[in-house]
Design a protein around this motif. Structure first.
Motif, short mmCIF file in Angstrom:
data_model
loop_
_atom_site.label_atom_id
_atom_site.label_comp_id
_atom_site.label_asym_id
_atom_site.label_seq_id
_atom_site.Cartn_x
_atom_site.Cartn_y
_atom_site.Cartn_z
N GLU A 107 -7.20 78.65 45.58
CA GLU A 107 -6.06 79.34 46.19
C GLU A 107 -4.67 78.80 45.38
O GLU A 107 -4.49 77.63 45.15
CB GLU A 107 -5.77 78.77 47.61
N LEU A 164 -5.55 85.28 58.34
CA LEU A 164 -5.37 84.21 59.37
C LEU A 164 -5.64 84.45 60.60
O LEU A 164 -5.16 85.28 61.37
CB LEU A 164 -4.41 83.37 58.95
N ALA A 207 -13.72 80.33 56.67
CA ALA A 207 -13.02 79.25 56.03
C ALA A 207 -12.40 78.75 57.28
O ALA A 207 -11.24 79.25 57.76
CB ALA A 207 -12.49 79.69 54.61
N GLY A 236 -9.17 75.57 57.57
CA GLY A 236 -8.23 74.91 56.95
C GLY A 236 -7.21 74.25 57.93
O GLY A 236 -7.34 74.68 59.14
N ILE A 270 -7.18 88.69 52.69
CA ILE A 270 -7.57 87.53 53.75
C ILE A 270 -6.75 87.35 54.74
O ILE A 270 -5.38 87.22 54.72
CB ILE A 270 -7.83 86.51 52.83
N VAL A 294 -12.67 75.33 49.28
CA VAL A 294 -11.53 76.17 48.69
C VAL A 294 -10.10 75.08 48.59
O VAL A 294 -9.93 74.59 49.51
CB VAL A 294 -11.01 77.11 49.70
N THR A 305 -9.48 93.17 57.14
CA THR A 305 -9.93 91.61 56.60
C THR A 305 -11.01 92.09 55.51
O THR A 305 -12.11 92.47 55.92
CB THR A 305 -9.91 90.71 57.38
N THR A 362 1.26 73.60 58.09
CA THR A 362 0.30 72.85 57.22
C THR A 362 0.66 71.77 57.10
O THR A 362 1.58 71.04 56.95
CB THR A 362 0.34 73.55 55.86
N ILE A 381 -3.73 86.32 50.31
CA ILE A 381 -3.60 85.71 51.45
C ILE A 381 -1.74 85.82 51.57
O ILE A 381 -1.19 85.15 51.05
CB ILE A 381 -3.69 84.50 51.96
N TYR A 407 -9.66 83.31 57.16
CA TYR A 407 -9.29 82.04 57.16
C TYR A 407 -8.92 81.40 58.73
O TYR A 407 -7.94 82.02 59.27
CB TYR A 407 -8.00 81.95 56.16
N TYR A 408 -9.65 80.61 59.09
CA TYR A 408 -9.45 80.12 60.45
C TYR A 408 -8.58 79.00 60.40
O TYR A 408 -8.82 77.95 59.73
CB TYR A 408 -10.37 79.76 61.45
N VAL A 443 -11.08 74.64 53.61
CA VAL A 443 -9.63 74.77 52.78
C VAL A 443 -8.87 73.55 52.90
O VAL A 443 -8.61 73.20 53.96
CB VAL A 443 -8.87 76.06 53.41
#
Length: 278
Positions: free
Chosen positions: A50, A154, A210, A212, A152, A21, A171, A184, A128, A176-177, A232
């Protein structure tokens, strides 16, 4: 009804591999280049796209994505123009799933009902929205799902067993973990803890997971892909693009090419994780 996201994860499961992703900011460094980059990401091996919605106060984003959002805003990117770009992308790509990622304010200003109609018409598959907790599901999550879009959410290292059911309740698409606590692009994940966290989440849900935040290169993508349904990557791609821009922040002659090459390396890392975990 299954979305493109649902279908893509079913395909990935059939292939016995994790997905890639990729995140880029809409309109960075300009809308025309941004559209070219979306197509380049797919050519390079991205399984799901994304697309960031530029916003003036991106509280969960680190310096790289903040700067990308500022470049996009300076180039005149709006949420409406972001949807127009996705409409253009769909003229030649009807299969790659697209997720809009960002904050609620631009959607609220657009108008939730109008936004969902426009997003669906443009070819968006999921959302998201990082600043809407489960307690606010009536605001956007439930209307989005009714409109046929995945919502989605987190989960983070601080999401415990008491909180996880609330996160998972509405969800869809995937979970998204976030592998590290913070913004970020910050830090490097503890891969052993990531594997344990994914296993713990999967005890509560059949949704794909997923992972990221902190994925810097092909090797870290490969390591994460051994444990997750998808990897991700965002800040590293955005930084690769930034380094190709001129001193005024405009696209250079090789901007699209360097991003495509970097994502090819990431995709190779994710795909070769099959052998590593065999």
């Amino acid at each position: 009804m299954a979305t493109r996201i649902d279908r893509r994860f079913k395909e990935l499961s059939g292939e016995g591999r994790a997905g890639l992703v990729t995140f880029v900011m809409a309109g960075d460094p300009d809308l025309a280049t941004s559209l070219e980059i979306l197509h380049a990401l797919v050519r390079a091996g991205a399984d799901i796209l994304e697309v960031g919605m530029p916003f003036t106060d991106p509280m969960a984003d680190g310096p790289a994505i903040q700067a990308a959002g500022l470049r996009a805003l300076n180039a005149g990117t709006t949420l409406r123009k972001t949807l127009e770009m996705i409409t253009s992308f769909r003229k030649s790509d009807e299969t790659t799933p697209i997720i809009l990622m960002g904050y609620y304010n631009p959607i609220y200003v657009f108008g939730v009902e109008a936004f969902l109609v426009a997003a669906k018409a443009a070819g968006v598959d999921g959302l998201i929205v990082v600043d809407l907790p489960p307690e606010e599901d009536q605001e956007l999550c439930l209307p989005a799902r009714t409109a046929g879009l995945n919502f989605i959410r987190l989960a983070t290292p601080t999401t415990d067993d008491a909180r996880l059911p609330a996160v998972l309740t509405n969800t869809s698409g995937f979970l998204y973990y976030v592998s590290i606590t913070g913004i970020t692009g910050a830090g490097v994940p503890d891969y052993g803890k990531v594997a344990d966290a994914v296993a713990a989440i999967k005890a509560h849900t059949n949704l794909p997971v997923a992972v990221g935040f902190g994925v810097k290169n092909a090797e870290s993508a490969r390591t994460i892909a051994r444990h997750a349904d998808a990897v991700v990557v965002g800040s590293s791609i955005v930084e690769t693009l930034r380094k190709s821009l001129d001193t005024e922040g405009r696209a250079g002659p090789d901007s699209v090419t360097v991003v495509e090459k970097f994502v090819e390396e990431l995709a190779e890392g994710v795909r070769t994780a099959i052998a590593a975990s065999a």
